[in-house]
Motif scaffolding. Structure first.
Motif, PDB file in Angstrom:
ATOM      1  N   GLN A 553       0.834  -1.202   0.000  1.00  0.00           N
ATOM      2  CA  GLN A 553       0.000   0.000   0.000  1.00  0.00           C
ATOM      3  C   GLN A 553       0.872   1.256   0.000  1.00  0.00           C
ATOM      4  OE1 GLN A 553      -2.575  -0.104   3.390  1.00  0.00           O
ATOM      5  NE2 GLN A 553      -3.625  -1.981   2.770  1.00  0.00           N
ATOM      6  N   ALA A 554       1.887   1.242   0.836  1.00  0.00           N
ATOM      7  CA  ALA A 554       2.762   2.411   0.942  1.00  0.00           C
ATOM      8  C   ALA A 554       3.460   2.690  -0.379  1.00  0.00           C
ATOM      9  CB  ALA A 554       3.793   2.187   2.041  1.00  0.00           C
ATOM     10  N   ALA A 555       3.947   1.643  -1.040  1.00  0.00           N
ATOM     11  CA  ALA A 555       4.643   1.831  -2.313  1.00  0.00           C
ATOM     12  C   ALA A 555       3.728   2.442  -3.366  1.00  0.00           C
ATOM     13  CB  ALA A 555       5.209   0.498  -2.798  1.00  0.00           C
ATOM     14  N   VAL A 556       2.517   1.902  -3.481  1.00  0.00           N
ATOM     15  CA  VAL A 556       1.580   2.406  -4.486  1.00  0.00           C
ATOM     16  C   VAL A 556       1.185   3.850  -4.183  1.00  0.00           C
ATOM     17  CG1 VAL A 556      -0.725   2.131  -5.465  1.00  0.00           C
ATOM     18  CG2 VAL A 556       0.708   0.119  -5.050  1.00  0.00           C
ATOM     19  N   MET A 557       0.886   4.141  -2.923  1.00  0.00           N
ATOM     20  CA  MET A 557       0.489   5.505  -2.569  1.00  0.00           C
ATOM     21  C   MET A 557       1.624   6.493  -2.779  1.00  0.00           C
ATOM     22  SD  MET A 557      -1.794   4.816   0.840  1.00  0.00           S
ATOM     23  CE  MET A 557      -3.094   3.576   0.822  1.00  0.00           C
ATOM     24  N   ASN A 558       2.842   6.091  -2.471  1.00  0.00           N
ATOM     25  CA  ASN A 558       3.988   6.974  -2.698  1.00  0.00           C
ATOM     26  C   ASN A 558       4.188   7.245  -4.184  1.00  0.00           C
ATOM     27  OD1 ASN A 558       4.393   7.014   0.023  1.00  0.00           O
ATOM     28  ND2 ASN A 558       6.160   5.648   0.018  1.00  0.00           N
ATOM     29  N   LEU A 559       4.002   6.215  -5.008  1.00  0.00           N
ATOM     30  CA  LEU A 559       4.101   6.419  -6.453  1.00  0.00           C
ATOM     31  C   LEU A 559       3.052   7.405  -6.941  1.00  0.00           C
ATOM     32  CD1 LEU A 559       4.788   2.786  -7.748  1.00  0.00           C
ATOM     33  CD2 LEU A 559       6.341   4.737  -7.863  1.00  0.00           C
ATOM     34  N   LEU A 560       1.840   7.314  -6.393  1.00  0.00           N
ATOM     35  CA  LEU A 560       0.777   8.231  -6.804  1.00  0.00           C
ATOM     36  C   LEU A 560       1.108   9.669  -6.410  1.00  0.00           C
ATOM     37  CD1 LEU A 560      -2.437   6.171  -5.934  1.00  0.00           C
ATOM     38  CD2 LEU A 560      -1.647   6.822  -8.216  1.00  0.00           C
ATOM     39  N   SER A 561       1.615   9.872  -5.209  1.00  0.00           N
ATOM     40  CA  SER A 561       1.925  11.234  -4.775  1.00  0.00           C
ATOM     41  C   SER A 561       3.094  11.811  -5.565  1.00  0.00           C
ATOM     42  CB  SER A 561       2.221  11.276  -3.275  1.00  0.00           C
ATOM     43  OG  SER A 561       3.348  10.492  -2.956  1.00  0.00           O
ATOM     44  N   ILE A 562       4.104  10.993  -5.875  1.00  0.00           N
ATOM     45  CA  ILE A 562       5.232  11.472  -6.676  1.00  0.00           C
ATOM     46  C   ILE A 562       4.781  11.750  -8.105  1.00  0.00           C
ATOM     47  CG2 ILE A 562       7.499  10.871  -7.595  1.00  0.00           C
ATOM     48  CD1 ILE A 562       7.925   9.204  -5.028  1.00  0.00           C
ATOM     49  N   GLY A 563       3.920  10.880  -8.653  1.00  0.00           N
ATOM     50  CA  GLY A 563       3.380  11.133  -9.986  1.00  0.00           C
ATOM     51  C   GLY A 563       2.615  12.437 -10.046  1.00  0.00           C
ATOM     52  N   ALA A 564       1.848  12.739  -8.996  1.00  0.00           N
ATOM     53  CA  ALA A 564       1.117  14.009  -8.935  1.00  0.00           C
ATOM     54  C   ALA A 564       2.090  15.184  -8.930  1.00  0.00           C
ATOM     55  CB  ALA A 564       0.234  14.048  -7.691  1.00  0.00           C
ATOM     56  N   ALA A 565       3.199  15.038  -8.210  1.00  0.00           N
ATOM     57  CA  ALA A 565       4.200  16.117  -8.186  1.00  0.00           C
ATOM     58  C   ALA A 565       4.825  16.310  -9.559  1.00  0.00           C
ATOM     59  CB  ALA A 565       5.283  15.784  -7.151  1.00  0.00           C
ATOM     60  N   TYR A 566       5.146  15.215 -10.245  1.00  0.00           N
ATOM     61  CA  TYR A 566       5.659  15.313 -11.611  1.00  0.00           C
ATOM     62  C   TYR A 566       4.664  16.062 -12.500  1.00  0.00           C
ATOM     63  CZ  TYR A 566       9.472  11.907 -10.854  1.00  0.00           C
ATOM     64  OH  TYR A 566      10.606  11.258 -10.438  1.00  0.00           O
ATOM     65  N   GLY A 567       3.387  15.699 -12.398  1.00  0.00           N
ATOM     66  CA  GLY A 567       2.378  16.323 -13.235  1.00  0.00           C
ATOM     67  C   GLY A 567       2.269  17.811 -12.993  1.00  0.00           C
ATOM     68  N   VAL A 568       2.357  18.227 -11.733  1.00  0.00           N
ATOM     69  CA  VAL A 568       2.242  19.651 -11.416  1.00  0.00           C
ATOM     70  C   VAL A 568       3.423  20.434 -11.983  1.00  0.00           C
ATOM     71  CG1 VAL A 568       2.256  21.331  -9.540  1.00  0.00           C
ATOM     72  CG2 VAL A 568       0.800  19.318  -9.388  1.00  0.00           C
ATOM     73  N   ILE A 569       4.645  19.920 -11.865  1.00  0.00           N
ATOM     74  CA  ILE A 569       5.774  20.691 -12.394  1.00  0.00           C
ATOM     75  C   ILE A 569       5.738  20.731 -13.924  1.00  0.00           C
ATOM     76  CG2 ILE A 569       7.243  20.311 -10.385  1.00  0.00           C
ATOM     77  CD1 ILE A 569       8.833  18.287 -12.011  1.00  0.00           C
ATOM     78  N   VAL A 570       5.199  19.700 -14.573  1.00  0.00           N
ATOM     79  CA  VAL A 570       5.040  19.762 -16.026  1.00  0.00           C
ATOM     80  C   VAL A 570       4.049  20.871 -16.392  1.00  0.00           C
ATOM     81  CG1 VAL A 570       4.129  18.564 -18.052  1.00  0.00           C
ATOM     82  CG2 VAL A 570       5.679  17.375 -16.505  1.00  0.00           C
ATOM     83  N   ALA A 571       2.923  20.924 -15.681  1.00  0.00           N
ATOM     84  CA  ALA A 571       1.914  21.942 -15.966  1.00  0.00           C
ATOM     85  C   ALA A 571       2.454  23.344 -15.706  1.00  0.00           C
ATOM     86  CB  ALA A 571       0.663  21.688 -15.131  1.00  0.00           C
ATOM     87  N   VAL A 572       3.200  23.531 -14.630  1.00  0.00           N
ATOM     88  CA  VAL A 572       3.702  24.860 -14.281  1.00  0.00           C
ATOM     89  C   VAL A 572       4.907  25.251 -15.127  1.00  0.00           C
ATOM     90  CG1 VAL A 572       4.776  26.221 -12.439  1.00  0.00           C
ATOM     91  CG2 VAL A 572       2.825  24.754 -11.924  1.00  0.00           C
ATOM     92  N   VAL A 573       5.888  24.374 -15.217  1.00  0.00           N
ATOM     93  CA  VAL A 573       7.161  24.717 -15.852  1.00  0.00           C
ATOM     94  C   VAL A 573       7.110  24.536 -17.364  1.00  0.00           C
ATOM     95  CG1 VAL A 573       9.621  24.158 -15.947  1.00  0.00           C
ATOM     96  CG2 VAL A 573       8.415  24.116 -13.753  1.00  0.00           C
ATOM     97  N   GLN A 574       6.627  23.398 -17.809  1.00  0.00           N
ATOM     98  CA  GLN A 574       6.651  23.098 -19.245  1.00  0.00           C
ATOM     99  C   GLN A 574       5.477  23.726 -19.984  1.00  0.00           C
ATOM    100  OE1 GLN A 574       7.800  19.022 -20.231  1.00  0.00           O
ATOM    101  NE2 GLN A 574       6.222  18.965 -21.818  1.00  0.00           N
ATOM    102  N   TRP A 575       4.291  23.661 -19.390  1.00  0.00           N
ATOM    103  CA  TRP A 575       3.120  24.263 -20.033  1.00  0.00           C
ATOM    104  C   TRP A 575       2.980  25.740 -19.712  1.00  0.00           C
ATOM    105  CZ3 TRP A 575      -1.183  20.074 -18.909  1.00  0.00           C
ATOM    106  CH2 TRP A 575      -0.820  18.868 -19.555  1.00  0.00           C
ATOM    107  N   GLY A 576       3.626  26.202 -18.657  1.00  0.00           N
ATOM    108  CA  GLY A 576       3.581  27.614 -18.325  1.00  0.00           C
ATOM    109  C   GLY A 576       2.422  28.053 -17.457  1.00  0.00           C
ATOM    110  N   TRP A 577       1.653  27.111 -16.894  1.00  0.00           N
ATOM    111  CA  TRP A 577       0.520  27.482 -16.029  1.00  0.00           C
ATOM    112  C   TRP A 577       1.056  28.085 -14.727  1.00  0.00           C
ATOM    113  CZ3 TRP A 577      -3.382  22.771 -16.257  1.00  0.00           C
ATOM    114  CH2 TRP A 577      -3.771  22.571 -17.591  1.00  0.00           C
TER     115      TRP A 577
END
Length: 721
Positions: A553-577
């Protein structure tokens, strides 16, 4: 809550008791040790190494040929860009330009400079834009040596003439130091600790412990750099991580100490209990962070191995300070830890369970989640997946002048040169190949490259003095950060060169191709690193909580939270939001090392919170045999301390946005988002919901019967607040 008896034996108990009783000796040893290590490290430590080249890529092979056969071309250079509204031939403009060129050529670190008035190829057809190259005669010219040249060029701009000085050394010279970011992080942490503890004395202990450990850790890290070199961003990154974990680890121990005092323990007994319970969890959590960081070693990249070792040193020093220096401080404070208290209003707590026992807000929230666990789990998972979705479009690169703040001279140089000579001038492709003699002909290869769609122009080939190698350059129509440039490099390698006579042995290199190869190497090895980090962390977590289900459970949840962080920096930095609002000058690809470094750091930190929460849940389950009650009480008794710890991490990481380095800012933003998501959506919703759904299966472990009744035979170190 069950009454605990502190372990009177064991290594940790003996260590805590020694540090408490011999507190003056321990404190003086730490102070002297930190001063000596800091003096040696900051005064004589290894210099940073920013050479990410190497390996077996095409760009690495091209660079090896150039270094061996064209050593005269390997020195650093600066680019002076000139834009004149009246044209460079205007008398007043010409006097200004010639004076600047003469002053640059007269510097002790520069070589002869070719004036654009002497070479027509350095001037555009309308004679409004010109450029010239300033060679640096000193290898590894320092920031202090180059900065006056940048300042002189900036001061000369004006009156219809725009001047900019570009090049890697110019970029570094005008990049300010870290500034107030770390100080702001410490101040924010102090405010959070004061609110959490309500006492200036209790607030100060984690701060002082963390600062001493960081100072000593960075000094030691610089000495380790002689064996494991690392790039210049390592110090800032390691300081952020060290400050966060150092304060958090001390926070958990001080919280436990205060709880023991309130429970009636004597100060020494409370200190021993804090170290043998919370201290043990700190050692486990810190070990998890170190193991996760060392997962970078499997990337097979020399400098990232250096980053992993350096950051691990900081974490190790923070762990040692928490279990040795902190009990010494507790010996000095004793019961006075609650002095200088924050005035608090007393109020009756609302809400009670069926037995009439008053419940905390965290307990009531856990009850809400547990009543609709499937809805809560699906909703939280959906939010995390939506946040992670932009990760699918992530592009990797390294920052160049085009993504620097627009008031920098290097950005001015990039803009002027791009306007006059095309954006590809700052992203040249350098072709190199071995040749048997000076008569070897590369014209067919040059012609094929020149006809390729996306190439602006090519230079004539040059043969080395020894006749063993040849090189030429091609300038793309697109810039360094453009995806089209990456596509062009692949098309040249995969299609154009193999079909051209004599092109099979030609390598495509240069800074641009090197960046592309580095990004692709990282992308190909990243899954292996992720797998290694997860596997090692799972083994450690299973050993602590004795449950395969919870570890998974911990591994899967940690992957989800890290994936969310990756997605946010893509939206902010790469997409410019919201990028400009957060200090990013322009939309840009994600810096290549950022996701690679973020994963082990965040996975380790997420496991920290998992350890602190699940340890308490496990303790309650073994006491009551009721999973729902165990989750509710475990969440209630750790919510305050985990929230404070997460708030400190978020504050520390967010302050990186105040700094000048766009790559470090990306990493800081991503890690702040991940900690926020982990401490809110994951710990407050997903964990109680999933554990409620799994029931007794939470405690499954191969080779033993799932416990279904209270047990006192086993004890997991509690750490709650």
């Amino acid at each position: 809550m069950a009454t605990e008896t502190p372990r009177t034996g064991g290594v940790l108990a003996r260590l805590a008791r020694f540090c408490y009783r011999r507190r003056r000796l321990v404190l003086m040893t730490w102070i002297v040790g930190v001063i000596v290590v800091a003096f040696a490290g900051f005064g004589y430590g290894a210099a940073s190494d920013n050479d990410f080249s190497g390996g077996d890529s095409g760009s690495a092979k091209a660079q090896a040929l150039l270094e061996k056969h064209f050593p005269e071309q390997q020195g650093d250079t600066l680019t002076l860009a000139i834009k004149a509204e009246k044209g460079i031939d205007d008398p007043a403009t010409r006097r200004k330009i010639e004076k600047v060129i003469a002053d640059l050529a007269a510097s002790s670190i520069t070589g002869p400079v070719t004036s654009p008035y002497q070479d027509e190829s350095l001037v555009t057809k309308d004679r409004r834009i010109a450029r010239t190259t300033i060679p640096l005669t000193k290898k590894e010219a320092t920031k202090a040596e180059v900065k006056p040249l940048v300042a002189e060029v900036k001061d000369a701009s004006g009156d219809g003439v725009t001047l900019g000085l570009g090049g890697e050394r110019a970029e570094k010279a005008e990049t300010p130091g870290p500034g107030p970011a770390e100080s702001v992080g410490v101040l924010a942490a102090a405010v959070i600790l004061f609110i959490a503890f309500g006492s200036l004395v209790a607030m100060g202990l984690p701060i002082v412990t963390a600062l001493l450990s960081i100072l000593g850790g960075i000094g030691l890290m610089k000495l380790v750099g002689y064996v494991f070199p690392s790039p210049d961003f390592t110090v800032i990154l390691a300081a952020m991580v060290g400050l966060g974990v150092g304060i958090d680890y001390a926070l958990f121990i001080v919280t436990r100490y205060k709880d023991s005092l309130q429970g009636g323990d004597e100060p020494e007994s409370a200190a021993v209990k804090a170290i043998t319970t919370a201290g043990r969890a700190v050692l486990f959590a810190g070990t998890t962070v170190v193991i996760a960081l060392l997962g970078l070693v499997v990337m097979g990249q020399r400098l990232m191995t250096g980053v992993a070792i350096a950051t691990s040193v900081i974490v190790l020093v923070a762990m040692m300070a928490a279990v040795t220096l902190l009990p010494a401080f507790l010996g000095f404070t004793g019961r006075k830890i609650s002095l200088l208290r924050l005035p608090r209003r007393t109020s009756r707590r609302r809400g009670a369970d069926r037995s009439g026992e008053r419940r905390s807000p965290a307990e009531r929230w856990a009850g809400v989640v547990q009543r609709r666990p499937l809805v809560a789990a699906i909703s939280a998972g959906a939010v995390l997946l939506v946040l992670a979705a932009p990760t699918l479009s992530m592009r990797l690169s390294l920052p160049d002048a085009s993504v620097q703040p627009h008031d920098r001279s290097s950005y001015t140089s990039y803009k002027v040169v791009s306007e006059g000579f095309g954006p590809g001038y700052g992203a040249p492709l350098i072709f190199a190949t071995r040749r048997d003699s000076k008569d070897a002909d590369l014209r067919s290869v040059v012609g094929a490259v020149g006809k390729t769609s996306g190439i602006a122009y090519v230079t004539q080939p040059r043969v080395s003095k020894d006749g063993q190698a040849a090189t030429f350059m091609a300038f793309p129509k697109t810039g360094y950060q453009d995806a089209a440039t990456t596509d062009l490099v692949h098309r040249l390698r995969d299609d154009v060169l193999p079909k051209a006579p004599g092109g099979a042995g030609v390598y495509v290199g240069g800074p641009n191709a090197g960046t592309i190869d580095y990004a692709e190497e990282v992308g190909s090895r990243l899954p292996l690193m992720i797998a290694v980090v997860i596997a090692l962390s799972l083994v450690l977590l299973i050993a602590l909580v004795r449950s395969v289900t919870i570890a998974l459970q911990a591994a899967v949840m940690n992957l989800l939270s890290i994936g969310a962080a990756y997605g946010v920096i893509v939206a902010v930095v790469q997409w410019g939001w919201l990028g400009s609002a957060l200090g990013f000058p322009a939309a840009m690809p994600i810096t290549t090392w950022v996701p690679m470094m973020m994963f082990p750091v965040l996975f380790g930190l997420s496991m920290d919170y998992e350890v602190f929460l699940i340890s308490r849940v496990r303790e309650e389950y073994e006491r009551t045999g009721d999973t729902r009650m165990a989750v509710t009480r475990g969440l209630a008794r750790t919510a305050k301390v985990i929230t404070a710890a997460a708030a400190i991490m978020i504050a520390v990481f967010t302050t990186s946005l105040l700094g000048p380095d766009v790559a470090v800012k990306q990493g800081g933003l991503g890690m702040a988002v991940a900690v926020l998501v982990d401490a809110s959506i994951v710990r407050m919703i997903l964990v109680p919901a999933v554990m409620e759904l799994c029931g007794k299966a939470n405690w499954w472990m191969p080779g033993r019967r799932t416990p279904n009744a209270p047990s006192t035979a086993q004890a997991v170190s509690p750490i709650g607040s």
